[in-house]
Design an enzyme around this catalytic site. Sequence first.
Site, PDB file in Angstrom:
ATOM      1  N   HIS A   1       8.479  10.691  -1.176  1.00  0.00           N
ATOM      2  CA  HIS A   1       7.764   9.547  -0.588  1.00  0.00           C
ATOM      3  C   HIS A   1       8.615   8.973   0.550  1.00  0.00           C
ATOM      4  O   HIS A   1       9.841   8.908   0.445  1.00  0.00           O
ATOM      5  CB  HIS A   1       7.495   8.488  -1.658  1.00  0.00           C
TER       6      HIS A   1
ATOM      7  N   GLU B   1       0.922  11.442   4.436  1.00  0.00           N
ATOM      8  CA  GLU B   1       1.045   9.982   4.399  1.00  0.00           C
ATOM      9  C   GLU B   1       1.692   9.474   5.695  1.00  0.00           C
ATOM     10  O   GLU B   1       2.929   9.344   5.756  1.00  0.00           O
ATOM     11  CB  GLU B   1       1.910   9.566   3.219  1.00  0.00           C
TER      12      GLU B   1
HETATM   13  C1  PEP Z   1       1.711   4.867  -0.779  1.00  0.00           C
HETATM   14  O1  PEP Z   1       2.709   4.207  -0.555  1.00  0.00           O
HETATM   15  O2  PEP Z   1       1.805   5.970  -1.325  1.00  0.00           O
HETATM   16  C2  PEP Z   1       0.405   4.328  -0.392  1.00  0.00           C
HETATM   17  C3  PEP Z   1      -0.553   5.174  -0.216  1.00  0.00           C
HETATM   18  O3  PEP Z   1       0.333   2.960  -0.272  1.00  0.00           O
HETATM   19  P1  PEP Z   1      -0.931   2.075   0.206  1.00  0.00           P
HETATM   20  O4  PEP Z   1      -2.188   2.654  -0.409  1.00  0.00           O
HETATM   21  O5  PEP Z   1      -0.643   0.712  -0.285  1.00  0.00           O
HETATM   22  O6  PEP Z   1      -0.978   2.169   1.691  1.00  0.00           O
END
Ligand code: PEP
Length: 232
Positions: free
Chosen positions: A95, A154
């Site tokens: 992450h 992400e």
């Molecule tokens: C994350 O940190 O994995 C994430 C998806 O956070 P959020 O949905 O709050 O943006």
Amino acid sequence: MKYVIGNWKSNQNLTESLIWVDGIDAIKPHFSPDVSVILCLPFTDIAGFNHKLSDLKIPILTGAQNVSHLPPGKHTGEITANMLGELVNYCLVGHSERRRDFNETSQMVAEKAGFLLGNSITPIICLDLPYLDEQIKELFQQNIDVSRCIFVYEPIAAIGTGHPIDPIDANHVANQISFLIDNAAPILYGGSVSADNVKSFVDQSRIDGVLVGADSLEPTLFAGIINCLAEK
Ligand code: PEP
């Protein structure tokens, strides 16, 4: 198969996590056999949470949010994949918050994935553009079977901001990842996903689901996302 994966980060003690299960039980979201619902919890919640899910027959699977990149041994405070093997089927790795705050490298992420697979836990590997190629190359270098992993795109600018990226752009990057792994594994999107926007992501040709941070903490919001996918 579609995926909804929650990530609680460093929130919710055990008592709070059990109250969350009661909340989901009261709402009774539509659990479809075509949608895998996974919640990645703090280590301290997992055993009690699993127990309660099983008592109430709620079909949510659990994951951890991190694992040691070292084998069992003299590493005070580390939680190894061998310890997690009795508790979870999934574990987040790489992450961006761990890369940023704990200096995790692509090499460490690949080592973690190796230990997880060795203990029959599916690694959920988080990726962003600046290190996407490097990370995937490192997985191959360490002989990680990418077909046994789940990948999540992400983009850091979308995490926790309430501003997801354009789903078409997310699909473009998902296709890029898919090419690098020879189309071998599911690819998800994460970053400010909510019940209002989840369909626009999972309707994309190469996005198999979502990773949800903030909106996984509140049973009503998480159930709303589960329902959107079940109705697809
Ligand atoms: C994350 O940190 O994995 C994430 C998806 O956070 P959020 O949905 O709050 O943006």
